[in-house]
Structure formats: structure tokens, C-alpha cells
Design an enzyme around this catalytic site. Structure first.
Site, PDB file in Angstrom:
ATOM      1  N   GLU A 118     -34.046  31.098  34.821  1.00  0.00           N
ATOM      2  CA  GLU A 118     -33.146  31.371  33.703  1.00  0.00           C
ATOM      3  C   GLU A 118     -33.948  31.076  32.448  1.00  0.00           C
ATOM      4  OE1 GLU A 118     -31.150  31.707  30.751  1.00  0.00           O
ATOM      5  OE2 GLU A 118     -30.642  29.613  31.133  1.00  0.00           O
ATOM      6  N   GLU A 147     -37.675  34.715  20.436  1.00  0.00           N
ATOM      7  CA  GLU A 147     -36.670  33.662  20.495  1.00  0.00           C
ATOM      8  C   GLU A 147     -37.070  32.529  19.547  1.00  0.00           C
ATOM      9  OE1 GLU A 147     -33.999  31.717  23.985  1.00  0.00           O
ATOM     10  OE2 GLU A 147     -36.170  31.512  24.210  1.00  0.00           O
ATOM     11  N   LYS A 207     -36.512  17.528  38.269  1.00  0.00           N
ATOM     12  CA  LYS A 207     -37.267  17.027  37.114  1.00  0.00           C
ATOM     13  C   LYS A 207     -36.578  17.482  35.834  1.00  0.00           C
ATOM     14  CE  LYS A 207     -40.579  18.582  34.552  1.00  0.00           C
ATOM     15  NZ  LYS A 207     -40.227  17.978  33.231  1.00  0.00           N
ATOM     16  N   CYS A 221     -30.432  29.434  24.740  1.00  0.00           N
ATOM     17  CA  CYS A 221     -30.913  30.744  25.201  1.00  0.00           C
ATOM     18  C   CYS A 221     -29.871  31.819  24.978  1.00  0.00           C
ATOM     19  CB  CYS A 221     -31.298  30.663  26.679  1.00  0.00           C
ATOM     20  SG  CYS A 221     -29.936  30.174  27.758  1.00  0.00           S
TER      21      CYS A 221
END
Length: 503
Positions: free
Chosen positions: A264, A396, A189, A298
């Protein structure tokens, strides 16, 4: 500020239509619903996907289950699987321009950058093909003359692969070829914002000779489609890349059936700079690390931890170089920073900047959104006088925002680097190898660069500590992550009985 901006331009545009791939067939989906993706750089509909209903997801998982339990893919020789993976790599290379356009248009990524990502993906597929032939177990001929021990590596089974919007083709290529090399079958997906290139990959896999059902690709949101893929009893493993928050939900969904999970997730990656560093080379790495992919990465080098003695000079070098960064139309080959993925995400990034200013940080560059006539863009932004307790230094941001912090001692720099929940990557800049190695061994992160930033290779593992995730991608052990070990303890000759009759 003199950022060179280019207005979005687009000629001969037509909306791309995509079906889903289930059991070797292209299908429209049970519910008849579609999703339109608006290009973040141009404000027009880029693509239209069919959204998977529950029945479609269950059909895709069932197809992968059949393909694993009774199909040819897990039973092929490693060399045969390698041939399919190598043919896929060849087809990716052949269709690189089409893939690049899809990722650039749907994600707002600079097309020159995307072309580099696709070249990297080709290399990964070929590396995984080599590993398909090299996957092996162990043998123990040291257990006595009556025992032979053999440890087999077998494919784990059906794998659900869920990928994000920021590197649509590259990240699916960090997962899927290794799962296939091990002999697994998969349901994939992609993000509902950037599904086009992954659905195109399905067409290339069929052309390469992949058996029906070995890879199934469904479109839709995480709440509707991803949740079912991560919790379904017929799925043996989940490989997910995305935010840390959704990663936690993925683990919770997978926990009920105790399936293996590889995650991850996010990062808040520091670059630590000592007084003896080459500041010219560092400045280039700092600008690249902060503004590559508009900071929607990231691995972004979003924290600079500068020694106080060189902080003013380093900051001025970075500011001057950042002023030359070209922001604008991602389809223009000269663009270096494209669009922000959605208006909502742009608002979130802007809120971080406003919060940092309110907390005492100084805007050394940028800080504002850019009106280019269509889409959503943000100027490369540098925040000075940031302290470790600020949200912009700990969380983040996932945008083109660089936070500058300072230190006086090595221990202080290491403490600042380790003060966040993430541990994906970091870099250290110094002419002293002793300094580089000491810092590298002390910073808790999955990748440490010395005197460079964001280099990589298919051979090198990638993943993080802490809330940056679980497991590793890439490297020679990546295929092993998609396997189970089975011990064969073989007895040779007559066996001594346990029951000893009484005299």
C-alpha cells in the site's frame, strides 16, 4: 491570513521506554543500541526504543516460524482465534487514551483525530474476528461420480508486516488482525519514528491470550531491520505500507525467495468538481482532504480539478474555510492540524512549494512555516494556477499543500486525473449521477467517492492502481490475502489403469 495557532504545551512529561517482543518475551536487544524519538510538536524526547540487531530479527523470524510450524495458533478453530481478536479489541478500547497520547506525541497528530482512528481500529479488529470464523474454501460435487473436488484455504505462513509513521496504530490494525484471523504468525516492524503504540499493542495481545511467538515486534530502521524481514527465506509473505520508492525496494528484496508481497503505497488523489456540484459541501471536503493529518496521508485529496466556470468561487470558498483551520499543539483537543513529522520532511514540503512558485503557480494561502516556539509546523497552503506538468501536481508532497487545476470538458478532467503514476483514490462532485458514474468508471483508482471524500468502512477494500501498490486491505477478502489455496482432487472407487496390455 488569520490561521489560529496555538503554542505547544506539555505538562508532566516523562520519556516512555520500550523493549521488543520476541517469542512472548520482552527483550532489550542484542546490540544494546537505543533510538530516541523527539516529539515533532514539542522538541523533547518522547520515547526511547531498543534497536533490533540482525540476531534479534532472526530470533523474531525463527519464533514466528516455530509458532506457525508447531505452535497452536494456526491449529486453533476459527472461533478460538476470533475470541483472542475480540479480547484484543476490548483491550484497545480500554487503553485508548494511552494509545492516543503515544500516536499524537510521537507523530504530531491531533489527539482528537487519533481517538477517531483508534475507534476505527477497534472496529477493524472486531470485523477481522468475525472473518476468522467465516474463512472457507470451496467444494465441487459436479466432476463426475468418481471425483470429489475440495479447495482449502490455509494460512500462508510467516508474515512480515512493516508499517509507516503517519498512521501508526490504524495501519497496523489494517494488517495484523487479518493475518492472525487467517492463522498466520507475524513479525511486525513499525516506523522507527512512531513505534510506541505498536509495542503497546504487543502487551495487549499477550494479555488477550495470544500464544508466544505468534506476534513478534521489533524496532529499527528499514535499512537495518526491514530489509532482513523482507528478504528472509523463512518469511512467506510481506505486507508493507509506505512510500512507492521503498515499496520497490521491498519487491526487490522479496523477489529472491519469490514470496508474496502486498504493498500500500503513495497517492496523488484528485477531487473533480463539475459546475452543478454543491460547492459548500465540496469546500469542506476539500479542506479536510488536503489538511487532515497535515497532508501526511497517502489518501490526501491533494489535487483539485475544478471546472473553469466555478473555479474562482470554489477557490474563494476553500481559501476562506482554510483560514479557520486551527494549527498547533496536537495534545490540544481543539487542534485540527498538528506538526510535520521531521525537520527534513518540512524542508522537502517547503521545497515543493518554492518550486511551484518558480514555475508560475500562485500562492492563494499559506506557503510558509510557522514558528510556535518548538517543533515544526507549516501553514495550510493552497497553490493556484497549477499545471499538470508541475512536480507539485504529479508527485506525492505528503504535506499540507493543495494544488488547484482547471478543466473545460469531462474528457479533459479524466485525462488530468489519470495523468499521474498513482491511482489510490479520487472523488467526483456533481448533482448528476450520470456524470458521477461516468467519471468513476473512467478514473483509474482503487476507491472513487461521489459527493464526499475519505469516507470508509471496515467492510470496504482499500488499495490502489499503478504505483499506488499491489493488493487490497480491509473488506471480507482481506483474510484471504493471507492464505494459500490447496486443491484436494479425491478419486472415488476403483481407478482405471493407464497401462493397457496388448492382446
Amino acid at each position: 491570513m488569520s490561521i489560529a495557532v496555538r503554542p505547544p504545551t506539555l505538562k508532566d512529561h516523562s520519556v516512555r521506554e520500550f523493549d521488543m517482543l520476541i517469542d512472548g518475551q520482552w527483550v532489550a536487544g542484542e546490540g544494546g543500541r537505543t533510538l530516541e524519538r523527539v516529539a515533532p510538536s514539542h522538541g523533547v524526547v518522547a520515547s526511547r526504543y531498543h534497536i533490533a540487531a540482525r540476531k534479534d530479527v532472526e530470533a523474531a523470524i525463527a519464533a514466528a516460524r516455530r509458532a506457525f510450524d508447531t505452535g497452536p495458533w494456526p491449529r486453533m478453530r476459527g472461533a478460538e482465534r476470533a475470541e483472542v481478536l475480540n479480547r484484543t479489541a476490548d483491550l484497545i478500547e480500554k487503553h485508548a487514551d494511552e494509545i492516543a497520547f503515544l500516536d499524537a506525541f510521537e507523530a504530531g497528530k491531533p489527539i482528537t483525530q487519533v481517538r477517531g482512528e483508534i475507534a476505527g481500529a477497534v472496529d477493524i479488529w472486531r470485523y477481522a474476528a468475525a472473518l476468522a470464523r467465516d474463512l472457507h474454501g470451496e467444494s465441487y460435487n459436479t466432476l463426475g461420480e468418481g471425483t470429489l473436488g475440495v479447495v482449502l484455504r490455509e494460512p500462508i505462513g510467516v508474515v512480515s508486516i512493516i508499517t509507516p509513521w503517519n498512521f501508526p496504530f490504524l495501519i497496523v490494525s489494517q494488517k495484523l488482525p487479518f493475518a492472525l484471523a487467517a492463522g498466520c504468525t507475524c513479525v511486525v516492524k513499525p516506523s522507527e519514528l512512531t513505534s510506541g503504540s505498536t509495542l503497546l499493542l504487543g502487551r495487549l495481545l499477550i494479555e488477550a491470550g495470544l500464544p508466544a511467538g505468534a506476534v513478534n515486534i521489533v524496532a529499527g530502521t528499514g535499512a537495518e531491520v526491514g530489509a532482513l524481514m523482507t528478504g528472509h527465506a523463512d518469511v512467506d509473505m510481506v505486507s508493507f505500507t509506505g512510500s512507492t520508492g521503498v515499496g520497490r525496494l521491498t519487491m526487490k528484496n522479496a523477489a529472491d525467495t519469490l514470496k508474496k508481497v502486498s504493498l500500500e503505497l503513495g497517492g496523488k488523489n484528485p477531487q473533480i468538481v463539475f459546475p452543478d456540484a454543491n460547492l459548500e459541501e465540496f469546500a469542506d471536503a476539500a479542506v479536510f482532504g488536503a489538511f487532515f493529518n497535515a497532508g501526511e496521508c497517502c489518501n490526501a485529496g491533494s489535487r483539485l480539478i475544478l471546472h473553469k466556470s466555478i473555479a474562482p468561487e470554489a477557490l474563494e470558498r476553500i481559501r476562506a474555510l482554510s483560514q479557520r483551520v486551527r494549527v498547533g499543539d496536537p495534545l490540544d483537543p481543539s487542534t485540527q492540524v498538528g506538526a510535520i513529522i521531521t525537520p527534513e520532511h518540512l524542508a522537502k514540503v517547503s521545497a515543493y512549494v518554492a518550486d511551484a512558485k518558480a514555475g508560475g503557480a500562485a500562492v492563494a494561502l499559506g506557503g510558509e512555516t510557522l514558528d510556535l516556539g518548538a517543533g515544526q509546523f507549516m501553514a495550510p497552503t493552497i497553490l493556484d494556477r497549477v499545471t499538470p506538468d508541475m512536480a507539485v501536481a504529479r508527485e506525492e508532497v505528503f504535506g499540507p499543500v493543495l494544488s488547484v487545476l482547471t478543466f473545460e470538458t469531462m474528457d479533459e478532467a479524466i485525462a488530468i486525473a489519470n495523468s499521474v503514476d498513482y491511482g489510490l483514490s479520487a472523488s467526483v462532485w456533481s448533482a448528476s449521477m450520470d456524470t458521477c458514474v461516468k467519471v468513476a468508471r473512467s478514473v483509474r483508482a482503487g476507491t472513487i467517492w461521489t459527493n464526499t471524500f475519505m469516507d470508509g468502512a471496515s467492510e470496504l477494500p482499500f488499495g490502489g492502481y499503478g504505483q499506488s501498490g499491489l493488493g487490497r486491505e480491509l473488506g471480507r477478502h482481506a483474510v484471504e490475502d493471507y492464505t494459500e489455496t490447496k486443491t484436494l482432487n479425491m478419486h472415488l472407487g476403483p481407478r482405471t489403469g493407464w497401462w493397457v496390455p496388448r492382446e
